[in-house]
Each structure stands twice: as C-alpha cells, then as structure tokens.
Design a protein around this motif. Structure first.
Motif, PDB file in Angstrom:
ATOM      1  N   SER A 103     -16.064  43.976 -80.556  1.00 39.65           N
ATOM      2  CA  SER A 103     -17.099  44.771 -81.236  1.00 39.65           C
ATOM      3  C   SER A 103     -16.609  46.202 -81.408  1.00 39.65           C
ATOM      4  O   SER A 103     -15.634  46.619 -80.799  1.00 39.65           O
ATOM      5  CB  SER A 103     -18.392  44.771 -80.420  1.00 39.65           C
TER       6      SER A 103
ATOM      7  N   LEU B 204     -33.227  45.126 -84.338  1.00 32.44           N
ATOM      8  CA  LEU B 204     -33.271  46.203 -83.337  1.00 32.44           C
ATOM      9  C   LEU B 204     -33.063  47.565 -84.002  1.00 32.44           C
ATOM     10  O   LEU B 204     -33.688  48.555 -83.635  1.00 32.44           O
ATOM     11  CB  LEU B 204     -32.220  45.966 -82.252  1.00 32.44           C
TER      12      LEU B 204
ATOM     13  N   LEU C   4     -30.728  39.683 -84.849  1.00 27.14           N
ATOM     14  CA  LEU C   4     -31.172  40.463 -83.697  1.00 27.14           C
ATOM     15  C   LEU C   4     -30.739  41.922 -83.828  1.00 27.14           C
ATOM     16  O   LEU C   4     -31.538  42.849 -83.688  1.00 27.14           O
ATOM     17  CB  LEU C   4     -30.583  39.848 -82.420  1.00 27.14           C
ATOM     18  N   ARG C   5     -29.462  42.094 -84.124  1.00 33.16           N
ATOM     19  CA  ARG C   5     -28.935  43.448 -84.277  1.00 33.16           C
ATOM     20  C   ARG C   5     -29.682  44.199 -85.390  1.00 33.16           C
ATOM     21  O   ARG C   5     -30.100  45.339 -85.222  1.00 33.16           O
ATOM     22  CB  ARG C   5     -27.440  43.376 -84.610  1.00 33.16           C
TER      23      ARG C   5
ATOM     24  N   GLY D 115     -25.537  30.684 -77.871  1.00 33.98           N
ATOM     25  CA  GLY D 115     -24.674  31.165 -76.796  1.00 33.98           C
ATOM     26  C   GLY D 115     -24.128  32.557 -77.029  1.00 33.98           C
ATOM     27  O   GLY D 115     -23.308  33.068 -76.257  1.00 33.98           O
ATOM     28  N   GLU D 116     -24.613  33.195 -78.062  1.00 31.32           N
ATOM     29  CA  GLU D 116     -24.076  34.525 -78.354  1.00 31.32           C
ATOM     30  C   GLU D 116     -24.534  35.563 -77.339  1.00 31.32           C
ATOM     31  O   GLU D 116     -23.850  36.542 -77.085  1.00 31.32           O
ATOM     32  CB  GLU D 116     -24.484  34.955 -79.755  1.00 31.32           C
ATOM     33  N   ILE D 117     -25.724  35.376 -76.844  1.00 31.51           N
ATOM     34  CA  ILE D 117     -26.193  36.302 -75.800  1.00 31.51           C
ATOM     35  C   ILE D 117     -26.697  35.483 -74.622  1.00 31.51           C
ATOM     36  O   ILE D 117     -26.961  34.270 -74.766  1.00 31.51           O
ATOM     37  CB  ILE D 117     -27.317  37.237 -76.299  1.00 31.51           C
ATOM     38  N   GLY D 118     -26.809  36.156 -73.479  1.00 30.52           N
ATOM     39  CA  GLY D 118     -27.323  35.483 -72.300  1.00 30.52           C
ATOM     40  C   GLY D 118     -28.805  35.194 -72.461  1.00 30.52           C
ATOM     41  O   GLY D 118     -29.490  35.831 -73.280  1.00 30.52           O
TER      42      GLY D 118
ATOM     43  N   LEU E 169     -27.282  36.443 -84.178  1.00 32.81           N
ATOM     44  CA  LEU E 169     -26.923  37.705 -83.550  1.00 32.81           C
ATOM     45  C   LEU E 169     -27.105  38.873 -84.508  1.00 32.81           C
ATOM     46  O   LEU E 169     -27.570  39.942 -84.124  1.00 32.81           O
ATOM     47  CB  LEU E 169     -25.475  37.670 -83.058  1.00 32.81           C
TER      48      LEU E 169
END
Lengths: 191, 191, 191, 191
Positions: free
Chosen positions: D187, D86, D82-83, D136-139, D79
């Motif tokens: 968050s 981005l 990804l963050r 499973g952190e994001i859909g 995650l």
DNA sequence: AATGAATGAGCCTTCATTCAT
DNA sequence: CATGAATGAAGGCTCATTCAT
C-alpha cells in the motif's frame, strides 16, 4: 351576512375579550385567532386593525353591562340595585386595564367610544339613581355621568387633564370621613 | 461610583419616568436611552432588565411623593394638608397606569415593591390623618393603609382577589350620597 | 517590561487558556479579563485584538507541550516515551477545538503559527521516533511531521484542501486492519 | 404540508448546510435566510431555534452519507468500497467542525443525534466490513462502531471523558508503524 | 371565503472597542 | 498605566400584516 360569517365574528369577539383580559390589549393577534379557532386571515377580514377589534369588544361589553342595569332594577330594592350595578360596572371597568391608554391614543377607531359609553351607561345609571332618590335613600342632586366618571376614571385613567375632578373625588372621600366624625354610621366601616 | 456614572443613572431614571408616562412601561428601551442621552448599553449596564428599571423608577417616585407629605404638613392646616397630599398621591398613582399588571406579574424585581410602598406611604398619611383627627376635622377610626389602598387600588388595579374591598369602596361612595341626603354640605358638591 | 506588566501578561495568558477551554475562542473579552483579575483596558493594551491573544496562548501551549517531550524521553523507554508524548500531544490538540477554523481564517496574527508549530514539534517528535527506531521497535521510514499532521489534522481540521492526505490517513487505518488479518497482534485490539 | 412550504424547508436546509460549512454553526440566521432566499421568519417558523436547525441539517447529511455506502458497495470491490466510504465519511465528519461542542452542550435538540448517528452508520459500515472480511482482505474482529468513533472522534471531539479511547487510537497508529517495521507494504507509504 | 405560510420591520440584548477618570 | 463606564453595531427573535393556496 352569512350565518357562518356571523358565527366567526362572534367567536372572534368572545376570544378577543378573553385574550385581552388574560394578556392585555397588546396580545398577539395569533393568540386571539387561535382562541377563536379561526385563521388570522379571517380575523383581519373582519377587523382590519387591532383598534377596530378592541373597539368592537368594548362596545359588546358596554352593551352587556348596561343591559344588566334593568335586571338589577327588576330584582332588587332601589338602593341595592344601585349598589349592585355599580359593582357590576366596576367589574366592567376592571377588565379595561390598559385600554385607557389605547383609548386616548388618538386612534380614529376609538373616537366614538366615549359617546357610545355615555349613551349607554348614563341612562342606565340615572334610572337606578332616580329610583333610589324617590325612596329618599340617596340625595337627588348627584349627576349620573359624574358618578360614572368618578368610579370609572378612578379605575381606568387618571385624568391628568382635569385635576379639578380629582379634587372633587378626594372631596367626596374626605366628606365621608368628616361626616363619619359626627355620625354613627350603620353602614359597614372601613375604607 | 464615578461622578459621570451617577449622573447617567440619574438621567436614565428621569428619562424612564418621562417615557413611561408618555408611552407606557413597555416603551422601547431605545426611546428611554435616547431621552436620557446615553447609549442603550449604559442603560443595560445599570438595569439589566426592564423590571429593574421600572422598579427603580417606582421607588424614586414613591420617595418623592412620601417626602411631599412633610411639606404639606408644614405649610397647611391639617385638613388641607391631608387633602393636598391625597391629591398629590393621586397624581403619583395616575402615572402608574400599566404598572399594576406588571406589578402582579410575579417578576422578582417587583417583589419588594409593595412593602416599600407601604413602608413609605403609610406613616406619611397616618401622620397627616392624626393631625386632622386631633382637630376633630375627621374621625379617628379610619385606617391609613386602607385609605391608601382605596384610592390607589381604584386607580392601579382591579382587585379581582378581594371583591369585598370593591364593595367597601362603593359603600363609601354611597354613604357619601346618603349622608348628603340628610345634610346641607358646605363642601363642594358633585362627584 | 516592568515586573507587574509581565505579571499581568502572564495572568491574562493563563486566564485566556482557561476561558478558551471552557467557553471557546469566541468567549467574551470581559470573561477573560475577569478571570485574569484585570480590566479589559489592560487586556487590550497587551493584545490589541483577539487574534493576537489567541496566537499568544497557542504559542505558550506549544512550548509547554514540546518541552514535555524531553521529560518523556528521560523517564521512559523509547516506545513508551513516544506513545506517552503522542497522547500528551493529543490532549494539546484536543483543547484546540474551534481554533482550527480561526487558524485558517486568514488573520495575519495566525500566519506564523504553522511555522512555529512545526519548528517546535517536529524536532521533538523526530527525536522520540529516532530513539524508538534505533531499538527496532518502529520502522524508520515514517515522517515526524506527517505523523503530527495525521494526528493533529484529524483532530483540528479536516483538510478539505488535501484529500490525498485524508486518503493516506485512511490508508494507514486500513493497513492496520489488513495487517491484523495476517498477524496475531500482542498489542491491545480494538479501534 | 403545502408544496411551497416543503420547497422552503428544503431550501433552508440546503442553505444552512452551505452556510454552516462556510461560516460555522454560529453563523447569523440572517445569512442562512438570505442564502435560502427566504425571510428570517420562515426560517424561525420551521426551526424555532438554532439547535433544531443544526440537528436537522445533521440528520440530512447523515442520511446522505449512509446512503452512499450502498452505492460504493454496488460499484466497487469490497476493500475499495470500504476505503471509499470511509473517505466519504471523513468528508462528512470534516464539515462537522464546531458541531462537536454544540453536540455536547446538553441542548435537548441534540439528545437523539448520537443514537441517530449510530443507527444509520453502524449497519452501513458493518456491511462494508463484512464484505471485505469475507474476501479475507481485512480481519473479522474489528467493530464497526469502534471504527466509526475512531475516525469520527478524532475529528469531532476530544474525548476527555475516555482517555483509554485516545490511547487505543494512538495504539492503532503505533501498531501501523510497528507492523511496517517487519513488512514490506504494497500500500502507499506515508502517514 | 378561509387558511396559515411568508415576510421583514423593529425591538431586545450582547459585547468588542474606545476613552474619560 | 489601570480601570471599567460608555458606546453602538450586530444579531436574535417576535409578530403584524400580506397574499398564495
């Protein structure tokens, strides 16, 4: 001079002739080098500036044109040889569009060109004229150099400096008209 | 159009004529603007591109030259008027060095120029020729436009497209020589 | 201010809006004057420099967009009014391409713009958000200005100066993804 | 390619990136050449027009940004990778202010850019998203390209042609707000 | 010796801004 | 006051010429 160097020089001159005819004497040096298949450096090595190249091309074409006079003399009757070569000469002059102004730009590379021009062309034409005069086809009085200039100057440059020449040229044309007034010419009409 | 604008346009055209004659039609725009005493912007405002300026100068000089025909007709005897104007016309053509190639460059600004040229010059010359033909000084058959082209093309452009014209031009010159062979001309010799 | 002067000013602002959208804020002044049907002098009289004109157009459009919030509130349910106006706001921002860099150029004419922007938009949006929060459709905690900036900055300028804002924006997007992992959303999927 | 030529090309691209960021993609060519320490001619030799240079800089930065994805994947948890990427991607987009309008200007030099953009970024992001979805952190449903466009389009261009995209973008933001209404997010709040 | 990359002067052109009309 | 003509600074681009490779 080494063989390849001579080959390069030839290629450059031939290329320059083509490019000058296609794009004028101000065409980019790159275009000439490309056409010749050499680098620009090579071109500069042989012709340090544009004027030298232009002059060299000019001389080459003068040589070719002057040499053609003998061919005409050998293959045709005098008057036709004269007519044929004058047309050939006009073609030479025709490709010189834009050179005239360069020629009178004062660049030292061009200084010897008029002399070169005359030394090659005058005897060539005079010889053709003599042959035609001997058969009585033309009068004997006309001057070869004057005729060269008449035809050439008409094409190459308007002699602002010698208006009397312009008058003589016009005089000839008008004479043609006047004489035709009293003659039934067997030559082609027109002009 | 405002008075100052008209004055500037005149100045630009006059300057362009001078500069084109001095440095060719490729002369820097700056030089023309400087000669005219205006900024380059002013020049571009009226003539968005070089071709338009060149065309405008051309038209202006055509007008001036065509107008001169009437003056000659009024002040001289027919043959001398004809001779005089042809010389004047040659001077016009003389300043057109380098224009020929531009003229045939396909630029749309030049498209109407040949028509303009002919529309102005042909009647002017025809009228002079008619007058001379009436007095019997010249033959009546010659075509005014053909003569314009003969003289003009000789100066302006090498007619690669119509070699027969070149031949006719040479034909005339040779006729001049041939006829002189059988005549004692009272006109000036030479050429 | 005289009526015609006011009319001219309006015409210029409307024209500028159109031209800025069509050709960017660097579009030639002439183009704007032409579109407005006035001379450039008139334009300069009202807006001595480009920044002033840009700022004036900006303010006008801010006004129009802020005013639209009331219309949405009157005609739609709270959440739909909010959604509708945000889209309207995005359209406003969308036409501001290229303005962002101008805005941060340091020109004094732009100095008051951020304040103006906030003073108009924040109450407008806050009011829409309050209405939606009262019905429980959205959470109450979010800040109107922050949302304006989130949407607006995303479009207008990348806040190189405040990376934490970028992170928060990304945080929101990722939250959206994360939460969707555990929810079956009834809203449209995608993004 | 000669070593010095390659060095110059690199210098130009690096300089262009800096200058574009500082002064926009319309910055004077001279400024770029100066920054690169080369003559303008050198710049023109490699990039005959501005668009080609812009496109080359764009590709170079796309490459750099796409390459960063692997670094993030190797050094961080899914995650966070990804963050992080981005945010890195947003920085990339951030420097593209003013490019958007150029991109859609129809210049052929830009034609392949969207494809290039997608071919580099979509796999990079998809791979990061897959990793985060596996934990499973994001859909799993979200589309990488759609997310790229969401973030990117927000910054780069106002999608006048696809208002539904705008609506979906706004939908996501509103979803974020709505979901927060029923959740106590761990968050950071805000946005 | 050949090549062609690099340089930068110089010309073209646009357009912001001023100011005569 | 409005207009738009004039100005010229500034930037784009080419190409002659030099010189590293």
């Amino acid at each position: 001079m080494r063989a390849d160097a001579r080959r390069n020089e030839d290629a450059v001159l031939e290329a320059a002739k083509i490019v000058f005819a296609r794009s004028g004497v101000d065409a980019p040096v790159r275009e000439i080098a490309l056409q010749a298949g050499v680098g620009v450096g090579t071109l500069y090595r042989r012709f340090p500036n544009r004027a030298e190249l232009v002059a060299a091309v000019f001389r080459r074409e003068v040589d070719a044109c002057a040499a053609a006079a003998e061919d005409f003399a050998a293959e045709r009757a005098p008057l036709e040889a004269l007519r044929g070569w004058l047309i050939r000469y006009m073609q030479f002059v025709a490709t010189k569009q834009g050179l005239a102004s360069a020629l009178y730009s004062g660049d030292p590379a061009f200084e010897t060109l008029p002399t070169y021009f005359r030394a090659r062309f005058e005897p060539a034409l005079q010889s053709l004229m003599n042959a035609a005069a001997e058969t009585g086809e033309i009068g004997a009085g006309a001057d070869a150099y004057d005729l060269l200039r008449t035809v050439g100057n008409l094409c190459m440059v308007a002699d602002a400096d010698s208006p009397c020449r312009s008058e003589r040229m016009v005089g000839l044309l008008i004479d043609g008209l006047r004489y035709r007034a009293g003659t039934s010419s067997e030559s082609e009409r027109g002009a």
